[in-house]
Design a protein around this motif. Structure first.
Motif, short mmCIF file in Angstrom:
data_model
loop_
_atom_site.label_atom_id
_atom_site.label_comp_id
_atom_site.label_asym_id
_atom_site.label_seq_id
_atom_site.Cartn_x
_atom_site.Cartn_y
_atom_site.Cartn_z
N ARG A 48 8.24 24.17 -16.72
CA ARG A 48 7.54 22.88 -16.78
C ARG A 48 8.22 21.91 -17.73
NH1 ARG A 48 4.55 26.06 -20.51
NH2 ARG A 48 3.82 24.95 -22.39
N SER A 49 7.94 20.65 -17.55
CA SER A 49 8.42 19.62 -18.47
C SER A 49 7.62 19.69 -19.76
CB SER A 49 8.27 18.24 -17.82
OG SER A 49 8.44 17.22 -18.78
N THR A 50 8.20 19.19 -20.83
CA THR A 50 7.50 19.19 -22.11
C THR A 50 6.31 18.23 -22.13
OG1 THR A 50 9.08 17.56 -22.96
CG2 THR A 50 9.51 19.89 -23.44
N SER A 51 6.15 17.44 -21.07
CA SER A 51 4.98 16.56 -20.98
C SER A 51 3.75 17.29 -20.49
CB SER A 51 5.28 15.38 -20.03
OG SER A 51 5.49 15.86 -18.70
N VAL A 52 3.91 18.51 -19.99
CA VAL A 52 2.80 19.30 -19.48
C VAL A 52 2.23 20.15 -20.61
CG1 VAL A 52 2.08 21.05 -17.81
CG2 VAL A 52 3.83 19.39 -17.18
N GLY A 53 0.99 19.87 -21.00
CA GLY A 53 0.37 20.53 -22.14
C GLY A 53 0.35 19.61 -23.33
N THR A 54 -0.82 19.43 -23.92
CA THR A 54 -0.98 18.47 -25.01
C THR A 54 -0.01 18.74 -26.16
OG1 THR A 54 -3.33 18.36 -24.45
CG2 THR A 54 -2.66 17.42 -26.55
N ASP A 55 0.14 20.00 -26.55
CA ASP A 55 0.94 20.33 -27.73
C ASP A 55 2.40 20.64 -27.43
OD1 ASP A 55 -1.36 20.06 -29.22
OD2 ASP A 55 -1.82 22.20 -29.25
N THR A 56 2.77 20.69 -26.15
CA THR A 56 4.13 21.10 -25.81
C THR A 56 5.17 20.14 -26.38
OG1 THR A 56 3.24 21.95 -23.73
CG2 THR A 56 5.64 21.84 -23.93
N SER A 57 4.90 18.87 -26.25
CA SER A 57 5.85 17.88 -26.76
C SER A 57 5.75 17.71 -28.27
CB SER A 57 5.62 16.53 -26.08
OG SER A 57 4.29 16.07 -26.31
N LEU A 106 9.03 28.67 -23.72
CA LEU A 106 7.87 28.41 -22.88
C LEU A 106 7.64 29.56 -21.90
CD1 LEU A 106 8.41 24.61 -22.06
CD2 LEU A 106 6.87 25.61 -23.77
N PHE A 107 8.73 30.10 -21.35
CA PHE A 107 8.63 31.22 -20.41
C PHE A 107 8.14 32.48 -21.11
CE2 PHE A 107 10.78 35.09 -18.90
CZ PHE A 107 10.23 35.19 -17.63
N VAL A 378 4.74 18.74 -13.87
CA VAL A 378 6.04 18.07 -13.81
C VAL A 378 7.12 19.08 -14.19
CG1 VAL A 378 7.46 16.18 -14.68
CG2 VAL A 378 4.98 15.87 -14.43
N SER A 379 8.19 19.14 -13.39
CA SER A 379 9.32 20.01 -13.69
C SER A 379 10.59 19.39 -13.14
CB SER A 379 9.10 21.41 -13.08
OG SER A 379 10.27 22.19 -13.20
N ASP A 380 11.50 19.06 -14.05
CA ASP A 380 12.80 18.52 -13.61
C ASP A 380 13.62 19.59 -12.90
OD1 ASP A 380 12.21 16.07 -14.73
OD2 ASP A 380 13.07 16.58 -16.67
N ILE A 381 13.52 20.83 -13.35
CA ILE A 381 14.30 21.92 -12.75
C ILE A 381 13.84 22.21 -11.32
CG2 ILE A 381 14.86 24.38 -12.93
CD1 ILE A 381 14.72 24.08 -15.94
N LEU A 382 12.52 22.23 -11.11
CA LEU A 382 11.98 22.51 -9.79
C LEU A 382 11.95 21.26 -8.90
CD1 LEU A 382 8.96 24.83 -10.68
CD2 LEU A 382 11.21 25.50 -9.83
N GLY A 383 12.22 20.11 -9.49
CA GLY A 383 12.18 18.87 -8.71
C GLY A 383 10.79 18.41 -8.41
N VAL A 384 9.86 18.70 -9.32
CA VAL A 384 8.47 18.26 -9.14
C VAL A 384 8.22 17.15 -10.16
CG1 VAL A 384 6.05 18.95 -9.21
CG2 VAL A 384 7.79 20.58 -8.44
N TRP A 385 7.92 15.97 -9.66
CA TRP A 385 7.70 14.82 -10.53
C TRP A 385 6.34 14.21 -10.25
CZ3 TRP A 385 12.43 15.12 -7.81
CH2 TRP A 385 13.52 15.50 -8.59
N GLN A 386 5.87 13.46 -11.23
CA GLN A 386 4.55 12.80 -11.11
C GLN A 386 4.62 11.71 -10.05
OE1 GLN A 386 3.06 11.43 -14.83
NE2 GLN A 386 1.34 10.33 -13.94
#
Length: 386
Positions: A48-57, A106-107, A378-386
């Motif tokens: 996932r992108s670091t934007s997913v999850g309040t505390d991730t970023s 994250l993994f 959101v995941s740049d690696i998987l190609g999933v964007w908002q």
């Protein structure tokens, strides 16, 4: 939303097939499928992108940068140990320096979560009810773990600790409790598990025994039932006193302040409902009664948001035992029972009702309310964007 639901369904199906293969003595394939059940949600979490999850970023990105630039593990600990627990720092440092990407910690965080939950389910039911319990974990706590990463790791180990506590394996319980504290200090709340279990063992919920109960045991039963409400009413003053003595670390102050003093009316309603559940479950095995009581405490802690909007986090420690509680609901093997008989079986209906309710809770909290900021995925690696 579809990505999450597909992940949950695939992981639960893999766990179910793995259990079936274990019963058929196909242990090797069973472990392969169980590995898939653990890896699927772990990969979704890790990619996932670091934007997913309040505390991730927040602190995850901060620790990733610190771990990458630290000259050594002792230097990294010296800089961060005052703010973060040692096992969490060790996990971040090792994963970052071994793989060099932020996706690695994250993994591994989610991988460790899933492994501890599956292990706790297996220890409790020897495979029985694993897929149902695992599905409930994913629906109730997966999105939560994408935000509350340290606390989720601590709760996973506490769930395993509780599984060992059921079996009176106290050394393993203590070891898992210490591991939980090593990821998040709030795991010390797991010390409440043994006293609750001890009280339940001493007391009976059988009606005829309650009528003839000795005064001492009647007093203990009254205290056990009243304790959550007494605790909620006195919480603000007790926590203020603990802070003044220096018992509560300053970094936990945010969890203990910032609310009112009124007892929520919804608390009384929830309390009566859960007491009713306890009465219905009075003849169940010890795990079932512990789960009912733990849920009661969890409801109280969740509703203590009148004192602090963050206190629901502590209530989660008492919600986790529900994952183990469903092991007793899993239908036993029946040599002659066909599909129609299972449909009308009350245990099957109870399972269907639980899954439906929990799925509704997931939709309400994650999709409608947007708790934990995990949707959209959101995941740049998987190609999933908002």
């Amino acid at each position: 939303m579809i990505l999450y639901l597909s992940t949950f369904a695939l992981a639960a199906i893999c766990a179910s097939i793995a259990t079936a293969l274990q019963r058929c003595e196909q242990r090797a394939w069973g472990f392969v499928l169980l590995g898939c059940a653990v890896l699927i949600p772990s990969l979704v979490a890790g990619l996932r992108s670091t934007s997913v999850g309040t505390d991730t970023s927040g602190y995850v990105v901060e620790l990733y940068d610190a771990a990458g630039s630290a000259s050594s593990l002792p230097a990294f600990f010296a800089d961060q140990l005052a703010r973060f627990e040692p096992l969490f720092l060790l996990l971040v440092y090792c994963s970052v320096n071994m793989f060099g990407s932020i996706e690695a910690p994250l993994f591994f965080m989610e991988l460790l979560n899933c492994v501890t939950v599956v292990a706790a389910l297996y220890v409790t039911g020897k495979g029985r009810g694993m897929s149902l319990g695992y599905l409930l974990y994913l629906l109730l706590h997966f999105n939560e773990s994408l935000n509350m990463m340290r606390q989720s790791l601590a709760m996973g180990f506490l769930l395993l600790a509780l599984a060992f506590l059921y079996q009176r394996r106290f050394a393993l319980y203590a070891a898992c409790l210490l591991c939980g504290i090593g990821f998040h200090l709030s795991a010390v709340i797991g010390l409440m598990y043994p006293p609750i279990l001890y009280l339940i063992e001493m007391l009976t919920f059988d009606r005829k025994h309650i009528v003839h109960m000795r005064p001492a045991r009647a007093l203990m039963l009254t205290g056990m039932v009243a304790l959550p409400v007494v605790f909620s009413v006195s919480f603000a003053s007790v926590m203020s006193f603990a802070e003044s003595l220096g018992i509560v670390p300053e970094r936990f102050t945010i969890y203990l302040t910032g609310g009112g003093t009124a007892l929520p009316q919804s608390l009384i309603v929830a309390y009566l409902v859960i007491l009713g559940i306890q009465w219905i479950e009075r003849d169940r095995v010890i795990e079932g009664r512990f789960t009912a009581l733990a849920f009661l405490y969890g409801i109280v802690m969740y509703l203590l948001v009148s004192y602090s909007e963050h206190l629901w986090r502590f209530g989660t420690y008492f919600m986790y035992p529900l994952i183990l509680g469903v092991v007793g609901l899993a239908p036993a093997e029946r040599s002659r029972a066909g599909y129609l008989l299972r449909v009308v079986d009350r245990e099957f209906m109870a399972i269907a009702a639980i899954v439906f309710i929990v799925l509704g809770l997931w939709y309400l909290q994650i999709v409608v309310w947007g708790n934990h900021d995990t949707l959209p995925y959101v995941s740049d690696i998987l190609g999933v964007w908002q």
